[in-house]
Design an enzyme around this catalytic site. Structure first.
Site, PDB file in Angstrom:
ATOM      1  N   HIS A   1     -44.664 -92.143  18.045  1.00  0.00           N
ATOM      2  CA  HIS A   1     -44.486 -90.972  18.953  1.00  0.00           C
ATOM      3  C   HIS A   1     -43.787 -91.269  20.281  1.00  0.00           C
ATOM      4  O   HIS A   1     -43.216 -90.677  20.994  1.00  0.00           O
ATOM      5  CB  HIS A   1     -45.630 -90.007  19.005  1.00  0.00           C
ATOM      6  CG  HIS A   1     -45.585 -88.661  19.382  1.00  0.00           C
ATOM      7  ND1 HIS A   1     -44.562 -88.313  19.966  1.00  0.00           N
ATOM      8  CD2 HIS A   1     -46.042 -87.677  18.627  1.00  0.00           C
ATOM      9  CE1 HIS A   1     -44.590 -86.952  20.094  1.00  0.00           C
ATOM     10  NE2 HIS A   1     -45.442 -86.558  19.477  1.00  0.00           N
TER      11      HIS A   1
ATOM     12  N   ASP B   1     -29.782 -83.599   5.518  1.00  0.00           N
ATOM     13  CA  ASP B   1     -28.895 -83.521   4.251  1.00  0.00           C
ATOM     14  C   ASP B   1     -28.100 -84.988   4.427  1.00  0.00           C
ATOM     15  O   ASP B   1     -27.242 -84.826   5.194  1.00  0.00           O
ATOM     16  CB  ASP B   1     -28.052 -82.538   4.250  1.00  0.00           C
ATOM     17  CG  ASP B   1     -26.852 -82.628   3.097  1.00  0.00           C
ATOM     18  OD1 ASP B   1     -26.825 -83.464   2.248  1.00  0.00           O
ATOM     19  OD2 ASP B   1     -25.985 -81.378   2.747  1.00  0.00           O
TER      20      ASP B   1
END
Length: 455
Positions: A184, A402
């Site tokens: 993070h 995608d």
């Protein structure tokens, strides 16, 4: 055996059949370095907002079989998914080259990135089952889903872990999963989303990244000398007078997911506005207040128990001037609300929602600069003692990742990083519902379930 994918990604079995188990065999890890020369031999600056949240976040993206392997006979190898993803990763790392480095400690005793250029750890794996066995990603399952993400064996702390690892797991049906473990401190949810989508664009052959990263984090350097003008209760240590530690120690930690569809979310908001104490209220404020109050009641906190709510606010547009587009780093700031359990439970939901609302309003440029300077002066870390930390992923469009095989059929976290964390996730194709994911001791979870059933 008859196994079908349910609408939520789970598995439907014929009567009397035993559920198949997820079993993954990993290959040897390799390193994927940037495809072109990038700066090395230097230290890459991490801001004070990056220092506070250096935890590993694990996520999984699952993709259905490609048309060339839909019969399941090729195990997804008719199209070399791993090779395509590895090649695209090498190319996108030219833009995101700090991810190819390793974490270190600066002379100021802060986290930094050593620009070694050695690369991202990349692992290929094969599962002895179909993708359907993965099940429901709306509920964290560290034991099973952890097989889809690579963790460095024997690593004892974050300095022994690379900023990022990637694992591609092929399934017998021809589908595959991409498992990411990312620190993070390298980026917040928005930055991670932009990186994954840039990687996906690169894999699809897009010539120019839609959102190229802005790498210079010095725009968030502390002032000299530091000036903190707010109390910053997010760092406060609160005594556990209710002895919840004993409850967590004595009982199994259960994970559940609660879905709030648009109608249910509107009921929650109406509940927060019902007594007229608030003139207006956002869905986030109402839901956060409701969950904070319900968790407090479920845990049976003593009336005098002080409790803290922490949540992140995106500061990108709240800074003056705003952070540059594509800012590669943490642009979020933790804000807080404090109340006793008695105060929360003796008042309507509007009280808790109002405290959340005040915490949101508090996040101005002055507050955020003060938070940056507070860490500079104190090196304090946010305390999770007697605290609920809500992390919101409901606006992150990870479903858009995608890589050339369409959108993921499902995606989600492997686990929650701490027992005090609750995650808000967007749900459904329209993304208008919110899944609330949390873990609680068994008796507290049953009590929380009853409270949620009333909504």
């Amino acid at each position: 055996m008859v196994v079908e994918m349910k609408e939520n990604g789970g598995v439907a079995l014929a009567a009397g059949e035993k559920a198949p188990q997820l079993s993954v065999k990993r290959g040897e890890p390799t390193l994927v370095a940037p495809a072109e020369a990038t700066p090395t031999g230097e230290q890459y600056y991490l801001s004070n907002l990056d220092q506070n949240i250096a935890v590993i976040v694990q996520t999984v993206y699952c993709y259905k079989p490609s048309p060339t392997s839909a019969d399941g006979g090729g195990g997804g190898k008719d199209v070399d998914v791993a090779a395509a993803l590895r090649d695209a990763l090498a190319r996108v790392l030219v833009h995101y080259h700090p991810l190819a480095g390793r974490l270190g400690i600066s002379p100021e005793m802060k986290l930094t990135v050593e620009l070694t250029g050695e690369g991202v750890v990349f692992v290929e794996a094969d599962a002895a089952c179909d993708l359907a066995v993965v099940g429901d990603l709306t509920k964290p399952d560290p034991a099973a889903l952890g097989q889809l993400v690579y963790s460095v064996p024997g690593a004892k702390h974050i300095l022994e872990m690379p900023p990022m690892t990637a694992q591609v797991t092929r399934f017998k049906c021809g589908g595959f999963a991409l498992g990411l473990a990312m620190n993070h401190c390298m980026f917040d949810g928005i930055g991670a989303m932009e990186f994954v989508n840039s990687w996906a664009e690169t894999a699809r052959g897009v010539a120019e990244l839609t959102v190229p990263p802005f790498l210079d984090r010095s725009v968030l350097k502390a002032r000299d000398p530091p000036v903190h003008t707010f109390p910053h209760h997010e760092f406060a240590e609160i005594p556990d007078v209710s002895d919840t530690a004993a409850l967590y120690g004595a009982q199994e930690l259960l994970y559940r997911s609660f879905c709030f569809d648009p109608d249910r979310l509107e009921r929650v908001r109406a509940l927060a506005l019902a007594d007229g104490a608030l003139g207006r209220c956002t869905t986030f404020e109402a839901l956060s207040g409701l969950v904070w109050r319900a968790r407090t009641k479920a845990l049976g906190l003593a009336p005098e128990q002080r409790t803290k709510l922490l949540f992140a606010v995106d500061g990108r547009r709240r800074f003056s001037p705003p952070l540059p587009r594509g800012y590669f780093g943490n642009g979020i700031v933790l804000t807080n609300a404090l109340a006793t359990a008695g105060e929360l439970l003796s008042a309507p939901v509007s009280r808790a929602a109002g405290l959340v609302q005040e915490a949101v309003r508090m996040v101005t440029d002055d507050y955020m600069r003060s938070a940056v300077d507070y860490f500079e002066a104190t090196r304090a870390r946010p305390s999770l003692a007697s605290t609920l930390l809500i992390t919101t992923w409901s606006r992150l469009e990870f479903h858009g990742a995608d890589f050339g095989w369409g959108e993921p059929v499902m995606s989600g976290p492997v686990t929650l990083p701490e027992k005090e964390v609750i995650l808000f996730l967007a749900h459904g194709k329209e993304r208008k519902s919110i899944n609330v994911l949390l873990g609680l001791p068994a008796t507290a979870m049953d009590a929380f379930q009853e409270l949620m059933d009333e909504i």
